[in-house]
Design an enzyme around this catalytic site. Structure first.
Site, short mmCIF file in Angstrom:
data_model
loop_
_atom_site.label_atom_id
_atom_site.label_comp_id
_atom_site.label_asym_id
_atom_site.label_seq_id
_atom_site.Cartn_x
_atom_site.Cartn_y
_atom_site.Cartn_z
N CYS A 78 5.97 6.51 4.37
CA CYS A 78 4.81 5.72 3.96
C CYS A 78 4.18 6.18 2.51
O CYS A 78 3.34 5.51 1.84
CB CYS A 78 3.46 5.75 5.00
N HIS B 204 3.30 -4.75 4.14
CA HIS B 204 3.20 -5.37 5.43
C HIS B 204 2.58 -6.74 5.36
O HIS B 204 1.91 -7.13 4.40
CB HIS B 204 2.16 -4.30 6.28
N HIS C 142 5.07 0.25 -0.41
CA HIS C 142 5.81 -0.73 0.46
C HIS C 142 4.72 -1.56 0.93
O HIS C 142 3.69 -1.64 0.41
CB HIS C 142 6.48 0.24 1.69
N GLU D 2 -1.05 -3.81 11.66
CA GLU D 2 -0.28 -3.47 10.54
C GLU D 2 1.38 -3.99 10.46
O GLU D 2 2.13 -4.49 9.69
CB GLU D 2 -0.45 -1.89 10.30
N ASP E 10 -5.21 -10.30 0.29
CA ASP E 10 -3.85 -11.08 0.28
C ASP E 10 -2.93 -11.02 -1.03
O ASP E 10 -3.49 -11.21 -2.09
CB ASP E 10 -3.98 -12.66 0.61
N HIS E 11 -1.75 -10.79 -1.15
CA HIS E 11 -0.82 -10.46 -2.19
C HIS E 11 -1.27 -9.29 -3.16
O HIS E 11 -1.42 -9.79 -4.38
CB HIS E 11 -0.63 -11.82 -2.51
N HIS F 31 0.64 -1.13 0.17
CA HIS F 31 -0.05 0.04 -0.09
C HIS F 31 0.90 1.27 -0.03
O HIS F 31 2.18 1.24 0.20
CB HIS F 31 -1.02 -0.10 1.02
#
Lengths: 159, 142
Positions: free
Chosen positions: A56, A64, A62, A148, A102-103, A37
């Site tokens: 950010c 998480h 980047h 996060e 996810d991913h 994100h």
């Protein structure tokens, strides 16, 4: 062997099989997703985004490893002893939420985050909206808790 | 030869990064078949956890193998500041032509640190991509 009266009382004093349990219980299911994100406000220029969001705001994203704790509340079913089968709860969270996250890139790939700031706060609120309509009657969503990082998490109680 | 005893000290650091696994010489279908959801062209990301093991003999005067604050500063300056909140494929020159798998990231980190840490110390990098997926380099030979 002598039978001690207090033991008899203990044995026969426990007759817990009532028709239903009025006690409120909370069940939590943990699911994971790994996503990219970026925090930025498209109405601001690059400088203001960097000032507010710092690293950010990196325009190349980047990411998480998110941990999602979903807590539901209600009364245990008298037949199963369950509030809501934890496997079914896990399957519901995966179907409605984590399979979509996810991913993925949260800013670009997720229909329910489109046009919204991709903070964990907003993500928690949207996850609540995705899940709450699909819970069976008698099962109420209580809390979305979203990690996060191991040291940063959000809680949302639907208020 | 020193009569001292070798001991290992460890420092853990973290960075959060986006990446994508794909081989540019393959077509989309093959990348999809091999790398699955990790191939998402819009990237995904992880909280990486890095543990650096440094092995040596305690200094007789300080009792330290290496001051862990010094080790931490080296890792932060040369690895974490480079990788944290970055896109490994796009922002890190080491991965211009190298797939940023946990294996390759770990090897790159080791090579960066190896140049910055006194050669009398053995070092090893362990990199967690998720809680359950982690890699180590170099491999211990027993």
């Amino acid at each position: 062997m002598p039978v001690f009266p207090h033991r008899l009382k203990f044995r026969f004093g426990i007759v817990p099989l009532r028709k239903f349990s009025p006690e409120m219980v909370y069940v939590t299911r943990l699911e994971h997703f790994n996503a990219a994100h970026r925090l930025f406000n498209p109405a601001w220029d690059k400088e203001q985004n960097e000032r507010v969001f710092g690293k950010c705001a990196n325009e190349n994203w980047h990411g998480h490893n998110y941990e999602l704790y979903v807590t539901v509340k209600g009364n245990p079913d008298p037949d199963t002893g369950f509030l809501f089968d934890a496997r079914q709860l896990g399957a519901l969270i995966r179907e409605k939420v984590t399979d979509k996250l996810d991913h993925k890139n949260l800013n670009l790939d997720v229909d329910f985050m489109r046009g919204k700031m991709c903070s964990s706060e907003n993500l928690s609120i949207e996850i609540w909206k995705q899940l709450s309509p699909h819970l069976p009657s008698g099962v109420t969503l209580h809390c979305i808790k979203l990690y996060e990082t191991p040291r940063i998490y959000i809680e949302y109680f639907g208020e | 030869m020193s009569a001292g005893k070798k001991i290992a000290v460890f420092r853990k650091e973290y960075f959060n990064a986006a990446h994508r696994l794909f081989n540019p010489s393959w077509d989309d279908q093959r990348n999809e078949a091999v790398f699955g959801k990790c191939n998402n062209p819009n990237y995904h990301g992880h909280n990486y956890e890095l543990t650096v093991r440094l092995t040596g003999e305690p200094d007789p005067e300080t009792g330290f193998v290496m001051d862990l604050k010094v080790l931490s500063d080296i890792i932060k300056e040369h690895v974490v500041d480079l990788f944290d909140h970055k896109n490994l494929n796009l922002d890190i020159p080491h991965f211009k032509n190298l797939n940023p798998t946990a294996e390759n990231i770990c090897i790159v980190i080791y090579n960066i640190l190896r140049e910055k840490i006194d050669p009398r110390f053995d070092i090893q990098a362990r990199l967690y991509e998720t809680e359950r997926n982690f890699v180590e380099y170099p491999v211990d030979i027993h």
